[in-house]
Scaffold this motif. Structure first.
Motif, PDB file in Angstrom:
ATOM      1  N   LEU A  58       0.828  -1.207   0.000  1.00  0.00           N
ATOM      2  CA  LEU A  58       0.000   0.000   0.000  1.00  0.00           C
ATOM      3  C   LEU A  58       0.861   1.255   0.000  1.00  0.00           C
ATOM      4  O   LEU A  58       0.631   2.183  -0.784  1.00  0.00           O
ATOM      5  N   PHE A  59       1.861   1.291   0.853  1.00  0.00           N
ATOM      6  CA  PHE A  59       2.707   2.487   0.963  1.00  0.00           C
ATOM      7  C   PHE A  59       3.491   2.740  -0.320  1.00  0.00           C
ATOM      8  O   PHE A  59       3.675   3.895  -0.721  1.00  0.00           O
ATOM      9  N   LEU A  60       3.949   1.688  -0.988  1.00  0.00           N
ATOM     10  CA  LEU A  60       4.634   1.865  -2.271  1.00  0.00           C
ATOM     11  C   LEU A  60       3.667   2.433  -3.310  1.00  0.00           C
ATOM     12  O   LEU A  60       4.015   3.339  -4.071  1.00  0.00           O
ATOM     13  N   GLY A  61       2.453   1.902  -3.325  1.00  0.00           N
ATOM     14  CA  GLY A  61       1.444   2.412  -4.252  1.00  0.00           C
ATOM     15  C   GLY A  61       1.112   3.870  -3.982  1.00  0.00           C
ATOM     16  O   GLY A  61       1.002   4.679  -4.919  1.00  0.00           O
ATOM     17  N   ILE A  62       0.977   4.221  -2.722  1.00  0.00           N
ATOM     18  CA  ILE A  62       0.680   5.612  -2.362  1.00  0.00           C
ATOM     19  C   ILE A  62       1.814   6.532  -2.793  1.00  0.00           C
ATOM     20  O   ILE A  62       1.572   7.633  -3.317  1.00  0.00           O
ATOM     21  N   ALA A  63       3.050   6.118  -2.589  1.00  0.00           N
ATOM     22  CA  ALA A  63       4.195   6.950  -2.979  1.00  0.00           C
ATOM     23  C   ALA A  63       4.158   7.254  -4.472  1.00  0.00           C
ATOM     24  O   ALA A  63       4.344   8.405  -4.888  1.00  0.00           O
ATOM     25  N   VAL A  64       3.905   6.233  -5.279  1.00  0.00           N
ATOM     26  CA  VAL A  64       3.867   6.431  -6.724  1.00  0.00           C
ATOM     27  C   VAL A  64       2.683   7.319  -7.115  1.00  0.00           C
ATOM     28  O   VAL A  64       2.832   8.255  -7.916  1.00  0.00           O
ATOM     29  N   LEU A  65       1.520   7.061  -6.551  1.00  0.00           N
ATOM     30  CA  LEU A  65       0.347   7.878  -6.880  1.00  0.00           C
ATOM     31  C   LEU A  65       0.532   9.324  -6.431  1.00  0.00           C
ATOM     32  O   LEU A  65       0.112  10.252  -7.131  1.00  0.00           O
ATOM     33  N   LEU A  66       1.167   9.523  -5.303  1.00  0.00           N
ATOM     34  CA  LEU A  66       1.470  10.877  -4.843  1.00  0.00           C
ATOM     35  C   LEU A  66       2.423  11.555  -5.829  1.00  0.00           C
ATOM     36  O   LEU A  66       2.258  12.739  -6.166  1.00  0.00           O
ATOM     37  N   GLY A  67       3.403  10.807  -6.320  1.00  0.00           N
ATOM     38  CA  GLY A  67       4.318  11.341  -7.324  1.00  0.00           C
ATOM     39  C   GLY A  67       3.587  11.761  -8.590  1.00  0.00           C
ATOM     40  O   GLY A  67       3.839  12.833  -9.142  1.00  0.00           O
ATOM     41  N   VAL A  68       2.662  10.940  -9.048  1.00  0.00           N
ATOM     42  CA  VAL A  68       1.872  11.278 -10.238  1.00  0.00           C
ATOM     43  C   VAL A  68       1.081  12.555  -9.985  1.00  0.00           C
ATOM     44  O   VAL A  68       1.061  13.473 -10.814  1.00  0.00           O
ATOM     45  N   GLY A  69       0.448  12.621  -8.824  1.00  0.00           N
ATOM     46  CA  GLY A  69      -0.327  13.812  -8.485  1.00  0.00           C
ATOM     47  C   GLY A  69       0.530  15.068  -8.419  1.00  0.00           C
ATOM     48  O   GLY A  69       0.140  16.137  -8.917  1.00  0.00           O
ATOM     49  N   LEU A  70       1.701  14.956  -7.826  1.00  0.00           N
ATOM     50  CA  LEU A  70       2.593  16.113  -7.727  1.00  0.00           C
ATOM     51  C   LEU A  70       3.117  16.542  -9.099  1.00  0.00           C
ATOM     52  O   LEU A  70       3.314  17.732  -9.350  1.00  0.00           O
ATOM     53  N   PHE A  71       3.312  15.590  -9.994  1.00  0.00           N
ATOM     54  CA  PHE A  71       3.709  15.953 -11.354  1.00  0.00           C
ATOM     55  C   PHE A  71       2.612  16.792 -12.000  1.00  0.00           C
ATOM     56  O   PHE A  71       2.892  17.819 -12.629  1.00  0.00           O
ATOM     57  N   LEU A  72       1.370  16.372 -11.830  1.00  0.00           N
ATOM     58  CA  LEU A  72       0.237  17.110 -12.404  1.00  0.00           C
ATOM     59  C   LEU A  72       0.084  18.495 -11.776  1.00  0.00           C
ATOM     60  O   LEU A  72      -0.480  19.395 -12.395  1.00  0.00           O
ATOM     61  N   MET A  73       0.610  18.664 -10.568  1.00  0.00           N
ATOM     62  CA  MET A  73       0.550  19.966  -9.887  1.00  0.00           C
ATOM     63  C   MET A  73       1.800  20.796 -10.131  1.00  0.00           C
ATOM     64  O   MET A  73       2.017  21.804  -9.474  1.00  0.00           O
ATOM     65  N   GLY A  74       2.649  20.352 -11.066  1.00  0.00           N
ATOM     66  CA  GLY A  74       3.796  21.159 -11.439  1.00  0.00           C
ATOM     67  C   GLY A  74       5.031  20.993 -10.577  1.00  0.00           C
ATOM     68  O   GLY A  74       5.864  21.896 -10.510  1.00  0.00           O
ATOM     69  N   GLN A  75       5.171  19.851  -9.934  1.00  0.00           N
ATOM     70  CA  GLN A  75       6.344  19.569  -9.095  1.00  0.00           C
ATOM     71  C   GLN A  75       7.107  18.374  -9.668  1.00  0.00           C
ATOM     72  O   GLN A  75       7.150  17.297  -9.060  1.00  0.00           O
ATOM     73  N   PRO A  76       7.755  18.532 -10.825  1.00  0.00           N
ATOM     74  CA  PRO A  76       8.352  17.370 -11.503  1.00  0.00           C
ATOM     75  C   PRO A  76       9.514  16.718 -10.757  1.00  0.00           C
ATOM     76  O   PRO A  76       9.692  15.501 -10.856  1.00  0.00           O
ATOM     77  N   VAL A  77      10.297  17.467 -10.021  1.00  0.00           N
ATOM     78  CA  VAL A  77      11.448  16.870  -9.330  1.00  0.00           C
ATOM     79  C   VAL A  77      10.976  15.991  -8.174  1.00  0.00           C
ATOM     80  O   VAL A  77      11.417  14.834  -8.029  1.00  0.00           O
TER      81      VAL A  77
END
Length: 128
Positions: A58-77
């Motif tokens: 679950l935590f690995l999945g959340i990390a990746v999904l959070l990364g996707v969300g942050l990319f969409l919010m303009g935080q690519p790094v």
């Protein structure tokens, strides 16, 4: 290529959330026992271990999904860091499963191919 990596990462994350449900919520059900090849007695005896292991997924999945969300919010790094860390950990866990239990190669491939592709596409996309 980064977008392809993000999509593949999101799909890998969904698979890992599903694995969490099987291990932490449904572990002793007939369906989960059939998928993991455990008897009712084995499932009861390993319920606490599976519960804990499910949360790793679950935590690995959340990390990746959070990364996707942050990319969409303009935080690519930050996004790339989370996706590469989460998906990379998924790949390494699948590798450990493959090496330690070759009879579970099918499960290792199911949990490891999409994150591996996500990592590859993310790295290529970031490098180009």
């Amino acid at each position: 290529m980064v977008i392809t990596g993000l999509v593949l990462g999101a799909l890998a994350a969904v698979i890992h959330v599903y694995i969490f449900l099987m291990e932490s919520v449904w572990w002793t059900t007939p369906r989960a026992r059939a998928i993991f090849g455990t008897s009712e007695a084995e499932a009861k005896a390993t319920k606490e271990l599976a519960f804990n292991q499910g949360f790793y997924n679950l935590f690995l999945g959340i990390a990746v999904l959070l990364g996707v969300g942050l990319f969409l919010m303009g935080q690519p790094v930050i996004a790339a860091t989370l996706v590469l860390t989460g998906a990379g950990s998924m790949v390494l866990a699948a590798t450990v499963l493959l090496i330690s239990s070759p009879d579970k190669a099918s499960a290792a491939l199911k949990q490891g191919v999409l994150p591996l592709l996500a990592v590859i596409f993310m790295i290529l996309g970031l490098a180009l």
